[in-house]
Design a protein around this motif. Structure first.
Motif, PDB file in Angstrom:
ATOM      1  N   MET A 158     -12.316   1.432   7.305  1.00 10.75           N
ATOM      2  CA  MET A 158     -13.467   1.951   6.588  1.00 10.75           C
ATOM      3  C   MET A 158     -13.460   1.369   5.169  1.00 10.75           C
ATOM      4  N   ALA A 159     -14.578   0.808   4.767  1.00 13.50           N
ATOM      5  CA  ALA A 159     -14.724   0.243   3.436  1.00 13.50           C
ATOM      6  C   ALA A 159     -15.960   0.842   2.779  1.00 13.50           C
ATOM      7  N   ILE A 160     -15.962   0.771   1.483  1.00  8.83           N
ATOM      8  CA  ILE A 160     -17.113   1.247   0.726  1.00  8.83           C
ATOM      9  C   ILE A 160     -18.067   0.069   0.521  1.00  8.83           C
ATOM     10  N   ALA A 161     -19.318   0.267   0.897  1.00  5.32           N
ATOM     11  CA  ALA A 161     -20.350  -0.761   0.736  1.00  5.32           C
ATOM     12  C   ALA A 161     -21.487  -0.168  -0.082  1.00  5.32           C
ATOM     13  N   GLN A 162     -22.447  -1.007  -0.419  1.00 11.94           N
ATOM     14  CA  GLN A 162     -23.617  -0.531  -1.151  1.00 11.94           C
ATOM     15  C   GLN A 162     -24.825  -0.555  -0.242  1.00 11.94           C
ATOM     16  N   CYS A 163     -25.630   0.466  -0.354  1.00 10.56           N
ATOM     17  CA  CYS A 163     -26.875   0.525   0.403  1.00 10.56           C
ATOM     18  C   CYS A 163     -27.829  -0.533  -0.154  1.00 10.56           C
ATOM     19  N   PRO A 164     -28.454  -1.340   0.709  1.00  8.97           N
ATOM     20  CA  PRO A 164     -29.378  -2.355   0.211  1.00  8.97           C
ATOM     21  C   PRO A 164     -30.655  -1.767  -0.380  1.00  8.97           C
ATOM     22  N   SER A 165     -30.948  -0.528  -0.067  1.00 11.16           N
ATOM     23  CA  SER A 165     -32.169   0.091  -0.569  1.00 11.16           C
ATOM     24  C   SER A 165     -31.976   0.784  -1.915  1.00 11.16           C
ATOM     25  N   CYS A 166     -30.953   1.637  -2.000  1.00 13.59           N
ATOM     26  CA  CYS A 166     -30.784   2.436  -3.224  1.00 13.59           C
ATOM     27  C   CYS A 166     -29.578   2.024  -4.067  1.00 13.59           C
ATOM     28  N   ASN A 167     -28.763   1.090  -3.592  1.00 11.49           N
ATOM     29  CA  ASN A 167     -27.579   0.582  -4.294  1.00 11.49           C
ATOM     30  C   ASN A 167     -26.513   1.635  -4.564  1.00 11.49           C
ATOM     31  N   LYS A 168     -26.524   2.712  -3.826  1.00  7.05           N
ATOM     32  CA  LYS A 168     -25.484   3.729  -3.980  1.00  7.05           C
ATOM     33  C   LYS A 168     -24.356   3.437  -2.993  1.00  7.05           C
ATOM     34  N   PRO A 169     -23.121   3.826  -3.344  1.00 10.60           N
ATOM     35  CA  PRO A 169     -21.996   3.542  -2.446  1.00 10.60           C
ATOM     36  C   PRO A 169     -22.045   4.399  -1.180  1.00 10.60           C
ATOM     37  N   ILE A 170     -21.812   3.728  -0.054  1.00  9.50           N
ATOM     38  CA  ILE A 170     -21.766   4.419   1.237  1.00  9.50           C
ATOM     39  C   ILE A 170     -20.592   3.861   2.037  1.00  9.50           C
ATOM     40  N   SER A 171     -20.217   4.542   3.067  1.00 13.65           N
ATOM     41  CA  SER A 171     -19.171   4.064   3.954  1.00 13.65           C
ATOM     42  C   SER A 171     -19.745   2.961   4.840  1.00 13.65           C
ATOM     43  N   SER A 172     -18.927   2.000   5.173  1.00 12.61           N
ATOM     44  CA  SER A 172     -19.392   0.908   6.036  1.00 12.61           C
ATOM     45  C   SER A 172     -19.623   1.382   7.471  1.00 12.61           C
ATOM     46  N   LYS A 173     -19.139   2.561   7.814  1.00 12.64           N
ATOM     47  CA  LYS A 173     -19.324   3.103   9.158  1.00 12.64           C
ATOM     48  C   LYS A 173     -20.615   3.904   9.311  1.00 12.64           C
ATOM     49  N   HIS A 174     -21.296   4.173   8.219  1.00 12.68           N
ATOM     50  CA  HIS A 174     -22.559   4.919   8.306  1.00 12.68           C
ATOM     51  C   HIS A 174     -23.633   4.072   8.972  1.00 12.68           C
ATOM     52  N   LYS A 175     -24.410   4.702   9.816  1.00 16.23           N
ATOM     53  CA  LYS A 175     -25.537   4.011  10.453  1.00 16.23           C
ATOM     54  C   LYS A 175     -26.790   4.101   9.579  1.00 16.23           C
ATOM     55  N   THR A 176     -26.922   5.183   8.831  1.00 14.49           N
ATOM     56  CA  THR A 176     -28.020   5.341   7.877  1.00 14.49           C
ATOM     57  C   THR A 176     -27.434   5.788   6.538  1.00 14.49           C
ATOM     58  N   CYS A 177     -28.118   5.440   5.484  1.00 12.90           N
ATOM     59  CA  CYS A 177     -27.671   5.837   4.150  1.00 12.90           C
ATOM     60  C   CYS A 177     -27.886   7.338   3.969  1.00 12.90           C
ATOM     61  N   PRO A 178     -26.867   8.088   3.552  1.00  6.45           N
ATOM     62  CA  PRO A 178     -27.049   9.530   3.365  1.00  6.45           C
ATOM     63  C   PRO A 178     -27.907   9.861   2.145  1.00  6.45           C
ATOM     64  N   HIS A 179     -28.106   8.895   1.252  1.00  6.36           N
ATOM     65  CA  HIS A 179     -28.878   9.150   0.040  1.00  6.36           C
ATOM     66  C   HIS A 179     -30.378   8.932   0.257  1.00  6.36           C
ATOM     67  N   CYS A 180     -30.737   7.831   0.942  1.00 11.59           N
ATOM     68  CA  CYS A 180     -32.162   7.486   1.071  1.00 11.59           C
ATOM     69  C   CYS A 180     -32.610   7.340   2.522  1.00 11.59           C
ATOM     70  N   ASP A 181     -31.737   7.594   3.482  1.00  8.66           N
ATOM     71  CA  ASP A 181     -32.031   7.514   4.918  1.00  8.66           C
ATOM     72  C   ASP A 181     -32.472   6.120   5.361  1.00  8.66           C
TER      73      ASP A 181
END
Length: 108
Positions: A1-24
């Motif tokens: 598991m690594a920390i990545a950035q959401c391409p939409s909101c630039n907030k840190p998310i887990s690389s295992k997430h299928k959708t961003c928890p901040h902006c969906d």
């Protein structure tokens, strides 16, 4: 598991997430074209926001200038100080926003 950035909101998310928890934003189905589309959409949104700020700054500048022209406040009163502040702040705010827009357009 690594920390990545959401391409939409630039907030840190887990690389295992299928959708961003901040902006969906759907991160799982991202290909090169959708990444490019999202980057363009984000840049256009930012340019529009800065353009709106420059319009507000221009309105502030012109409001102060027109009030000074039509009302001709007496030197040393609070009205004169308020109009001079509106003119100064509006002008500086407008110029800063225009420089930011030029820099954003050069980043393409």
């Amino acid at each position: 598991m690594a920390i990545a950035q959401c391409p939409s909101c630039n907030k840190p998310i887990s690389s295992k997430h299928k959708t961003c928890p901040h902006c969906d934003f759907d991160v799982a189905n991202m290909d090169e074209e959708s990444l490019h589309r999202e980057a363009v959409r984000k840049r256009v949104r930012k340019q529009q926001k800065i353009m709106n700020y420059s319009f507000l700054a221009l309105i502030l500048f012109l409001g102060g200038f027109l009030y000074m022209y039509w009302q001709q406040p007496v030197e040393g009163t609070w009205e004169m100080l308020a109009t001079q502040c509106a003119i100064g702040v509006g002008l500086i705010w407008y110029l800063v926003n225009r420089v930011i827009l030029v820099v954003l357009k050069k980043k393409k």
